[in-house]
Design an enzyme around this catalytic site. Structure first.
Site, PDB file in Angstrom:
ATOM      1  N   GLN A 125       0.991  -1.244   0.058  1.00 10.24           N
ATOM      2  CA  GLN A 125      -0.028  -0.159  -0.046  1.00 10.24           C
ATOM      3  C   GLN A 125       0.885   1.341   0.037  1.00 10.24           C
ATOM      4  O   GLN A 125       1.758   1.423   0.627  1.00 10.24           O
ATOM      5  CB  GLN A 125      -0.927   0.089   1.155  1.00 10.24           C
ATOM      6  CG  GLN A 125      -1.837  -1.121   1.344  1.00 10.24           C
ATOM      7  CD  GLN A 125      -3.124  -1.134   0.198  1.00 10.24           C
ATOM      8  OE1 GLN A 125      -3.013   0.047  -0.489  1.00 10.24           O
ATOM      9  NE2 GLN A 125      -3.804  -1.861   0.153  1.00 10.24           N
ATOM     10  N   GLU A 175       0.085 -16.617  -1.743  1.00 14.87           N
ATOM     11  CA  GLU A 175       0.609 -15.518  -2.905  1.00 14.87           C
ATOM     12  C   GLU A 175       1.155 -15.951  -4.051  1.00 14.87           C
ATOM     13  O   GLU A 175       2.098 -16.878  -4.044  1.00 14.87           O
ATOM     14  CB  GLU A 175       1.819 -14.457  -1.980  1.00 14.87           C
ATOM     15  CG  GLU A 175       2.441 -13.315  -2.901  1.00 14.87           C
ATOM     16  CD  GLU A 175       1.363 -12.483  -3.506  1.00 14.87           C
ATOM     17  OE1 GLU A 175       1.490 -12.208  -5.005  1.00 14.87           O
ATOM     18  OE2 GLU A 175       0.549 -12.194  -2.787  1.00 14.87           O
ATOM     19  N   ASP A 224      -7.472  -9.670  -0.024  1.00 14.88           N
ATOM     20  CA  ASP A 224      -7.136  -8.367  -0.625  1.00 14.88           C
ATOM     21  C   ASP A 224      -6.808  -8.597  -1.952  1.00 14.88           C
ATOM     22  O   ASP A 224      -5.440  -8.455  -2.448  1.00 14.88           O
ATOM     23  CB  ASP A 224      -5.965  -7.947   0.377  1.00 14.88           C
ATOM     24  CG  ASP A 224      -5.814  -6.326  -0.064  1.00 14.88           C
ATOM     25  OD1 ASP A 224      -6.300  -5.856  -0.955  1.00 14.88           O
ATOM     26  OD2 ASP A 224      -4.748  -5.616   0.363  1.00 14.88           O
ATOM     27  N   CYS A 252     -10.109  -2.620  -3.996  1.00 12.58           N
ATOM     28  CA  CYS A 252      -9.627  -1.187  -4.451  1.00 12.58           C
ATOM     29  C   CYS A 252     -10.530  -0.808  -5.543  1.00 12.58           C
ATOM     30  O   CYS A 252     -10.494   0.312  -5.727  1.00 12.58           O
ATOM     31  CB  CYS A 252      -8.146  -1.113  -4.685  1.00 12.58           C
ATOM     32  SG  CYS A 252      -7.885  -2.063  -6.038  1.00 12.58           S
ATOM     33  N   GLU A 295     -10.082   2.539  -0.490  1.00 12.03           N
ATOM     34  CA  GLU A 295     -10.172   0.879  -0.187  1.00 12.03           C
ATOM     35  C   GLU A 295     -11.698   0.668   0.393  1.00 12.03           C
ATOM     36  O   GLU A 295     -11.926   1.278   1.397  1.00 12.03           O
ATOM     37  CB  GLU A 295      -9.123   0.533   0.738  1.00 12.03           C
ATOM     38  CG  GLU A 295      -7.726   0.418   0.108  1.00 12.03           C
ATOM     39  CD  GLU A 295      -7.392  -0.617  -1.077  1.00 12.03           C
ATOM     40  OE1 GLU A 295      -8.060  -1.595  -0.901  1.00 12.03           O
ATOM     41  OE2 GLU A 295      -6.228  -0.392  -1.774  1.00 12.03           O
TER      42      GLU A 295
END
Length: 360
Positions: A125, A175, A224, A252, A295
């Site tokens: 971020q 990830e 996220d 977002c 966000e």
């Protein structure tokens, strides 16, 4: 950051090489990425199209960049990392790599008292102070406890999961970007967080394995995802994880994520196994002041027939009654007098009941 850009502009003007034109595809200089942190790290990534330059000519350009920003006019900026990327004609299956010319291999940032290393192409971020507000809010909505299992989907460098690790029993992160996943593992180690495990690869491929670890505990999911949202296979897996009663979705771009929201809330079927989720709270956090972007955190809770029937009939369970009481007790910035003024103003603008309904 602005000073770095200004200095690099001077370097380009004195380089004798023209900027790249997307219209004619001529020229060399394409882009400059700059990343800064609260720990005073400054990382730059000049990108250029080599055109027909020889290896020796390209090597000379790289040396001049390093000299300019380490011992030349740009030295006072105290840049900590210089990477380089050659962006020629893209070839299918060929990844354009970042080359470290000088300095550290990554930047570091401190979030909620924990230090994170971030590779040059890993996501973080951009507004650290607001990111701390975002992560605190995620933690409060998740309502973690010492028996909770936290699934951190699209965990990046591990900032969310590691920040919340001391509030739960175990954190499992997933990830896709290998370098970011390595950062997450290293960040957990360097922060002395021992209850975090990070898996590399697609979330949809790792979910069946992760679900094996989430059979006997209160499982809470945090997602996220990138701007495009989650693969629907991930949604299928989240719904099938029956121990997951709460899911915190960070977006977002809510318009892009709507298809995910719909999939989470579809009635159970052959394709969508497991009870559906319903959105119960929505909290926007402004990480991008002076822009229309933000966000959005949405808390989804698993549908439980008896529980929600009682809530809708005004006869909630004791724990739900306490939950809604907490909501009603929260302070507001708008006084009762101001609220009545807003309602009167809306009614005076016309459209009577419809305007009034909007105000209320």
């Amino acid at each position: 950051m602005k000073s770095v850009v200004e200095e690099f502009e001077k370097f380009i003007r004195n380089s004798g090489l023209a900027p790249f034109s997307p219209l004619t595809h001529e020229g060399y200089w394409r882009q400059l990425n700059v990343r800064t942190t609260c720990n005073n790290d400054i990382l730059i990534i000049p990108m250029m199209h080599p055109q027909d330059m020889t290896e020796d000519q390209l090597s000379d350009v790289k040396k001049k960049i390093v000299t300019h920003f380490t011992t030349g006019p740009g030295a006072p900026l105290a840049i900590t990392s210089i990477f380089f990327k050659a962006c020629g004609q893209k070839e299918k299956g060929v990844e354009q790599v970042l080359e470290l010319l000088w300095g550290q291999e990554y930047i570091t940032e401190t979030i909620l008292g924990k230090k994170f290393r971030v590779s040059p192409d890993a996501f973080l971020q951009i507004n650290t102070a607001a990111a701390e507000v975002l992560y605190e809010k995620i933690g409060s909505l998740a309502e973690l406890d010492s028996e909770s299992m936290l699934l951190d989907i699209c965990c990046g460098t591990g900032t969310i999961g590691i920040s919340l690790a001391d509030r739960c029993k175990k954190v499992y992160g997933v990830e896709l970007v290998e370098k970011a996943a390595e950062d997450a593992k290293q960040n957990a180690k360097e922060n002395g967080v021992e209850n975090v495990a990070v898996f590399t690869g697609k979330a949809e491929d790792n979910m069946p394995h992760l679900m094996q670890h989430c059979t006997k505990a209160n499982t809470i999911g945090v997602v996220d995802p990138p701007r495009g949202g989650l693969n629907n296979k991930v949604i299928f897996a989240l719904r099938k994880c029956e121990t997951m009663k709460r899911l915190v979705f960070v977006s977002c771009d809510p318009r892009n994520a709507i298809r995910n929201f719909i999939s989470l809330g579809r009635p159970e079927s052959k394709q969508y196994k497991g009870e559906f989720f319903i959105p119960v709270r929505a909290v926007p956090v402004d990480l991008f002041p002076h822009t229309p972007h933000f966000e959005l955190i949405i808390l989804f809770e698993r549908w439980e027939e008896q529980r929600w029937k009682g809530i809708m009939e005004g006869n909630p369970l004791p724990q739900d009654e306490a939950y809604f009481k907490r909501l009603s007790d929260k302070p507001t910035d708008v006084t009762e007098e101001e609220s009545h003024k807003d309602k009167r103003a809306a009614e005076e603008q016309g459209d009577g009941p419809r305007k009034k309904m909007k105000a209320e």
